[in-house]
Design a protein around this motif. Structure first.
Motif, mmCIF file in Angstrom:
data_model
loop_
_atom_site.group_PDB
_atom_site.id
_atom_site.type_symbol
_atom_site.label_atom_id
_atom_site.label_comp_id
_atom_site.label_asym_id
_atom_site.label_seq_id
_atom_site.Cartn_x
_atom_site.Cartn_y
_atom_site.Cartn_z
ATOM 1 N N ALA A 128 0.969 -12.007 8.846
ATOM 2 C CA ALA A 128 1.884 -11.163 9.616
ATOM 3 C C ALA A 128 1.292 -9.771 9.803
ATOM 4 O O ALA A 128 0.420 -9.353 9.045
ATOM 5 N N GLU A 129 1.778 -9.082 10.812
ATOM 6 C CA GLU A 129 1.363 -7.695 11.033
ATOM 7 C C GLU A 129 1.852 -6.816 9.882
ATOM 8 O O GLU A 129 2.980 -7.011 9.398
ATOM 9 N N PRO A 130 1.050 -5.852 9.427
ATOM 10 C CA PRO A 130 1.534 -4.914 8.406
ATOM 11 C C PRO A 130 2.754 -4.172 8.930
ATOM 12 O O PRO A 130 2.857 -3.892 10.123
ATOM 13 N N ARG A 131 3.689 -3.880 8.037
ATOM 14 C CA ARG A 131 4.885 -3.142 8.463
ATOM 15 C C ARG A 131 5.301 -2.130 7.412
ATOM 16 O O ARG A 131 5.093 -2.329 6.215
ATOM 17 N N ILE A 132 5.908 -1.081 7.895
ATOM 18 C CA ILE A 132 6.385 -0.013 7.022
ATOM 19 C C ILE A 132 7.626 -0.501 6.282
ATOM 20 O O ILE A 132 8.531 -1.081 6.884
ATOM 21 N N PHE A 151 3.799 -2.885 3.826
ATOM 22 C CA PHE A 151 3.795 -4.246 3.309
ATOM 23 C C PHE A 151 2.881 -5.095 4.172
ATOM 24 O O PHE A 151 2.998 -5.095 5.393
ATOM 25 N N GLU A 152 1.951 -5.827 3.523
ATOM 26 C CA GLU A 152 0.976 -6.630 4.259
ATOM 27 C C GLU A 152 0.891 -8.040 3.688
ATOM 28 O O GLU A 152 0.899 -8.227 2.475
ATOM 29 N N ARG A 204 0.864 -1.186 0.000
ATOM 30 C CA ARG A 204 0.000 0.000 0.000
ATOM 31 C C ARG A 204 0.898 1.232 0.000
ATOM 32 O O ARG A 204 1.745 1.381 0.879
ATOM 33 N N VAL A 205 0.679 2.088 -0.977
ATOM 34 C CA VAL A 205 1.517 3.273 -1.142
ATOM 35 C C VAL A 205 0.694 4.519 -0.884
ATOM 36 O O VAL A 205 -0.396 4.680 -1.424
ATOM 37 N N LYS A 206 1.242 5.389 -0.055
ATOM 38 C CA LYS A 206 0.681 6.721 0.152
ATOM 39 C C LYS A 206 1.649 7.675 -0.548
ATOM 40 O O LYS A 206 2.727 7.957 -0.033
ATOM 41 N N PRO A 207 1.295 8.150 -1.773
ATOM 42 C CA PRO A 207 2.246 8.934 -2.560
ATOM 43 C C PRO A 207 2.485 10.353 -2.055
ATOM 44 O O PRO A 207 3.484 10.963 -2.400
#
Length: 92
Positions: A82-86, A77-78, A65-68
């Motif tokens: 696993a837990e989502p991580r930056i 990254f998901e 998931r990208v926040k531009p």
């Protein structure tokens, strides 16, 4: 003016890299183990989602998931297990 930003995460022994090219149009390319597995084009500052598959046995679904913007972009990254991580920014 276009700018390129690079992000990285390791998961289950695989390397996941995202390149975000910002400007009027936003281009996101995702590489898994050095091979392009997904790309999406978007407009503006809205979130962009890229679905990819990790080459595990059996294959594992993952999402970047990208926040531009505004400002510098960020990537999350998901995976289902696993837990989502930056994703870490990289200066290539």
């Amino acid at each position: 003016m276009r700018h390129r930003h690079h992000f990285h995460a390791d998961h289950a022994g695989h390397s996941v890299t995202a390149t975000v090219e910002t400007g009027h149009t936003v281009l996101v390319e995702v590489l898994v183990d050095g091979k392009e597995t997904g790309s999406v084009t978007g407009h503006g500052d809205g979130a962009i989602v890229v679905h990819v598959e990790l080459p595990t046995d059996p294959p594992e679904q993952a999402t970047v998931r990208v926040k531009p913007g505004p400002g510098d972009p960020s990537c999350l990254f998901e995976t289902p297990d696993a837990e989502p991580r930056i994703m870490s920014p990289r200066a290539y």
